[in-house]
Design a protein around this motif. Structure first.
Motif, short mmCIF file in Angstrom:
data_model
loop_
_atom_site.label_atom_id
_atom_site.label_comp_id
_atom_site.label_asym_id
_atom_site.label_seq_id
_atom_site.Cartn_x
_atom_site.Cartn_y
_atom_site.Cartn_z
N CYS A 47 21.40 -58.18 78.97
CA CYS A 47 20.22 -58.63 79.71
C CYS A 47 19.52 -59.73 78.95
O CYS A 47 19.44 -59.70 77.73
CB CYS A 47 19.25 -57.46 79.96
SG CYS A 47 19.98 -56.10 80.86
N GLY A 49 16.16 -62.62 78.85
CA GLY A 49 14.83 -63.01 79.30
C GLY A 49 14.30 -64.02 78.33
O GLY A 49 14.97 -64.96 77.99
N PHE A 61 12.39 -57.92 73.05
CA PHE A 61 12.19 -57.94 74.50
C PHE A 61 10.71 -57.92 74.78
O PHE A 61 9.99 -57.08 74.26
CB PHE A 61 12.85 -56.73 75.14
CG PHE A 61 12.60 -56.62 76.61
CD1 PHE A 61 13.45 -57.22 77.50
CD2 PHE A 61 11.51 -55.92 77.11
CE1 PHE A 61 13.23 -57.12 78.86
CE2 PHE A 61 11.28 -55.82 78.46
CZ PHE A 61 12.14 -56.42 79.33
N HIS A 71 14.46 -69.66 79.44
CA HIS A 71 14.05 -68.29 79.16
C HIS A 71 15.19 -67.50 78.55
O HIS A 71 16.32 -67.66 78.93
CB HIS A 71 13.69 -67.60 80.49
CG HIS A 71 12.60 -68.27 81.23
ND1 HIS A 71 11.64 -67.59 81.90
CD2 HIS A 71 12.28 -69.58 81.37
CE1 HIS A 71 10.81 -68.43 82.46
NE2 HIS A 71 11.18 -69.63 82.16
N SER A 162 14.67 -62.51 85.96
CA SER A 162 15.34 -61.85 84.84
C SER A 162 16.84 -62.06 84.96
O SER A 162 17.43 -61.82 86.02
CB SER A 162 15.01 -60.35 84.84
OG SER A 162 15.77 -59.66 83.88
N CYS A 164 20.50 -60.92 83.79
CA CYS A 164 21.16 -59.76 83.18
C CYS A 164 22.58 -59.63 83.70
O CYS A 164 22.80 -59.56 84.91
CB CYS A 164 20.37 -58.48 83.51
SG CYS A 164 21.05 -56.99 82.75
N PRO A 171 11.76 -62.48 90.58
CA PRO A 171 10.57 -61.91 89.94
C PRO A 171 9.62 -61.22 90.92
O PRO A 171 8.76 -60.45 90.48
CB PRO A 171 9.90 -63.13 89.31
CG PRO A 171 10.30 -64.28 90.19
CD PRO A 171 11.71 -63.96 90.62
N SER A 607 10.85 -56.88 87.15
CA SER A 607 12.25 -57.24 87.38
C SER A 607 13.07 -57.01 86.12
O SER A 607 14.21 -56.52 86.18
CB SER A 607 12.35 -58.70 87.83
OG SER A 607 11.90 -58.84 89.16
N ARG A 608 12.53 -57.38 84.97
CA ARG A 608 13.26 -57.13 83.72
C ARG A 608 13.40 -55.64 83.47
O ARG A 608 14.43 -55.17 83.00
CB ARG A 608 12.54 -57.81 82.55
CG ARG A 608 12.93 -59.27 82.40
CD ARG A 608 12.92 -59.75 80.97
NE ARG A 608 11.70 -59.51 80.24
CZ ARG A 608 10.60 -60.26 80.33
NH1 ARG A 608 10.56 -61.25 81.20
NH2 ARG A 608 9.55 -60.00 79.59
N ASP A 611 16.25 -54.25 85.41
CA ASP A 611 17.53 -54.52 84.77
C ASP A 611 17.80 -53.52 83.64
O ASP A 611 18.93 -53.04 83.48
CB ASP A 611 17.57 -55.95 84.24
CG ASP A 611 17.76 -56.97 85.33
OD1 ASP A 611 18.31 -56.61 86.39
OD2 ASP A 611 17.38 -58.13 85.14
#
Length: 634
Positions: A47, A49, A61, A71, A162, A164, A171, A607-608, A611
């Motif tokens: 993943c 970000g 993270f 990003h 995000s 991944c 988002p 959203s992250r 994931d």
């Protein structure tokens, strides 16, 4: 001051750094990376970000908004796996390969140099200019690719999403797109995004795009055409998101028989979640697809058809008008029926349920200058209150719970959302219920509450949740119901025999919940519809897990709350930020696990988190409790 979150970074083994071949084994989903020094690798979860730019690439993270256009969020583990180049490919190196162009470009195609080969490290993405449009350039798995820069659902900028495991998640609402193909892999929305060619020319990364693709951020996936010599008949009963997703997925998976869709409503399938936020919307404005789309792809729609019984032995469904339809396989996606108020006077005119477009239109047309009472303080009720408070003379929300959303979101967040409504003039009567409606001339005039209060009520909207519409399946051999009336299915949405069930009425196995659940989320409805289509065509094996995480959102007064995971049964909530200021993140804990995350004003945090929930890389509950401020970043 809130320190950075260093809890969710995990070092993952990656594919070998010198990737020599990219093999697309399917136009939709399955990919393999092959190395010159080892056999084809299995899919690994990685993943990405944003990395703390001052962290010297230490694993970090961050639950935070993205800053720059480029990003990332995995650090030293990724860079080390990419070899001595630290993720910066050399010119001509196999690690700097570009994804193949989907089709031979036309004479009208435009090209643009958008980057140097060493500009992006693995897991970075950048929005770039191509001709008169834009593209999302991604460097992932040792390879450059480019897709549309906007989510096909409502146009959210994917650069703020995000990244991944070779897909980018929107988002706003969590839709996922494969960065190699642009195909939609999780929902909401139905369309994919454009995919563009990428060529490495010396030190330059070149994107090749058709002007038509740059002009339209949505791309309809390829679909099979119905064939007259295919005698199979697949019936879909329902007209919501699950039904629409299933119909399209059948064609996308190559089904060439007849698809018959029967809906209780007269309208073609439409975006139901938007209705409670925009009650005056027309069915045409909300439609997921128009009539031409149905005709073009051989999806036969019939409205005003309410199913009343099923004869599994004869493979027929019967409707309220007496008509019946035979099938080879059938999918039921009939959704829920709104719960009505049952107290004395509940049959008076002016008391409404909200389920359909005509329901919403009637409410919107009746509320101007009137006293509105909303019964129910959950999502539908609070959205209706927010939508109508500027039009009504007064809006009062009556709720059994002392604090709105407390059971789902927690007391702190519920109080913050209540304050937002009160600041706009909405009043609350909480910890009580309506015991009687009174009226004159057959029309409601007041609502009597259990706490002794009497409210003026020219119009009432009941937002008390829904019950699964499944009575037509009672007595059918092999059908098993949950305690709440939804239908037990496997991961292919198979219920019994040739019967499949999806959407809000499905009691399905969800891996992150470690069991069967029934969840009425729009995103899940579409995902289950696709699973049903693949199951009907035997494209998935029995027991194959659903690769999805529930993603929910609500919007009130222009403010959006997003939620990912399955928080039922949480035993603790860690909140960082200030719910009163509508800027916060919350982790929902159960035992030593983080099982859900909610946030406002913190995109793309949720959203992250989705994931990481899917990948199984969330931090432990103990870590979050020990450092709750790490939910946010400065």
């Amino acid at each position: 001051m809130i320190p950075n979150l260093a809890l969710l970074a995990k070092t993952h083994p990656l594919v070998p750094s010198r990737v020599s071949v990219f093999v697309a084994t399917s136009t939709r989903r399955t990919f393999a990376l092959s190395s010159s020094s080892s056999p084809v690798q299995k899919s690994r979860t990685v993943c990405y970000g944003r990395v703390n730019q001052t962290s010297s690439c230490k694993p970090n993270f961050q639950f935070s908004r993205f800053g720059p256009d480029t990003h990332r969020f995995l650090s030293s583990g990724v860079q080390g796996a990419m070899g001595a180049t630290q993720g910066k490919p050399e010119s001509g190196d196999a690690a700097a390969t570009a994804s193949a162009v989907a089709a031979q470009p036309s004479a009208n195609a435009v090209e643009a140099v958008v980057a140097k080969v060493g500009d992006l490290k693995d897991g970075e993405m950048k929005e770039v200019e191509v001709g008169s449009g834009k593209a999302l350039l991604v460097y992932s798995g040792g390879e450059y690719s480019a897709i549309g820069h906007k989510c096909s659902h409502y146009g959210a900028p994917l650069i703020k999403g995000s990244l991944c495991n070779n897909r980018v998640r929107c988002p706003w609402h969590g839709a996922c797109f494969n960065v190699k193909t642009g195909d939609i892999e999780d929902f909401p929305g139905l369309d994919s995004v454009p995919r563009f060619g990428v060529r490495i020319d010396g030190e330059d990364v070149v994107v090749i795009a058709e002007p038509s693709a740059l002009a339209n951020f949505r791309r309809t996936a390829d679909m099979a055409e119905p064939k007259s010599d295919d005698a199979r008949v697949f019936v879909i009963v329902g007209g919501g998101g699950a039904a629409m997703s299933a119909a399209e997925s059948l064609r996308q998976e190559g089904f060439t028989g007849r698809i018959l869709m029967f809906s209780k409503e007269d309208s073609l399938p439409y975006d139901r979640p938007k209705l409670s936020k925009a009650l005056s919307s027309t069915a045409e404005a909300l439609a997921l697809r128009n009539a031409d789309f149905f005709k073009q792809h051989g999806i036969e729609f019939a409205g005003g058809k309410e199913v009343v019984s099923v004869d599994a032995a004869a493979s027929t469904v019967t409707f309220a008008d007496g008509a019946s339809q035979s099938y080879d396989k059938v999918l039921f996606a009939t959704g829920g029926a709104p719960r009505a108020c049952t107290c004395p006077g509940a049959d008076l005119d002016g008391i409404h349920l909200l389920r359909t477009v005509p329901d919403g239109n009637t409410i919107a047309a009746s509320v101007e200058g009137k006293h509105l009472v909303v019964v129910g303080s959950s999502f539908i009720g609070m959205e209706v209150a927010a939508c109508l408070c500027s039009k009504a003379a007064s809006v009062t929300v009556v709720g059994r719970s002392p604090i709105p959303f407390a059971a789902v979101l927690g007391e702190k967040i519920g109080l913050g959302i209540r304050k937002m409504h009160e600041d706009k003039g909405v009043k609350f009567q909480l910890g009580t219920t309506v015991t009687e409606f009174k009226g004159e001339g057959g029309h409601v005039t007041s609502a009597v509450l259990g706490n002794g209060q009497t409210l003026p009520a020219d119009i009432v909207v009941c937002g008390l949740g829904v019950t699964p519409t499944t009575s037509y399946l009672k007595g059918v051999d092999g059908i098993t119901f949950s305690a709440h009336g939804s239908v037990q299915v496997d991961s292919r949405m198979h219920a019994a025999g040739d019967i499949y069930v999806a959407g809000d009425i499905a009691h399905f196995p969800l891996p992150i919940a470690n069991g069967h659940v029934t969840i009425g989320h729009w995103q899940l409805a579409a995902r289950l519809g696709r699973a049903a289509a693949q199951g009907m065509l035997d494209k998935t094996a029995a027991g194959a897990p659903l690769d999805t995480v529930p993603f929910f959102w609500t919007q009130m007064f222009g403010k959006s709350l997003r939620y990912a995971g399955y928080g039922h049964g949480h035993d603790d909530i860690v909140v960082e930020g200030d719910p009163d200021e509508l800027k916060f993140a919350a982790a929902y804990l159960k035992g030593d696990s983080v099982i859900a995350v909610a946030a406002m004003g913190m995109d793309p945090l949720v959203s992250r988190a989705a994931d990481h929930l899917l990948a199984g890389t969330m931090p432990s509950a103990a870590d979050v409790r020990a450092n709750p401020a790490s939910l946010l970043a400065a």
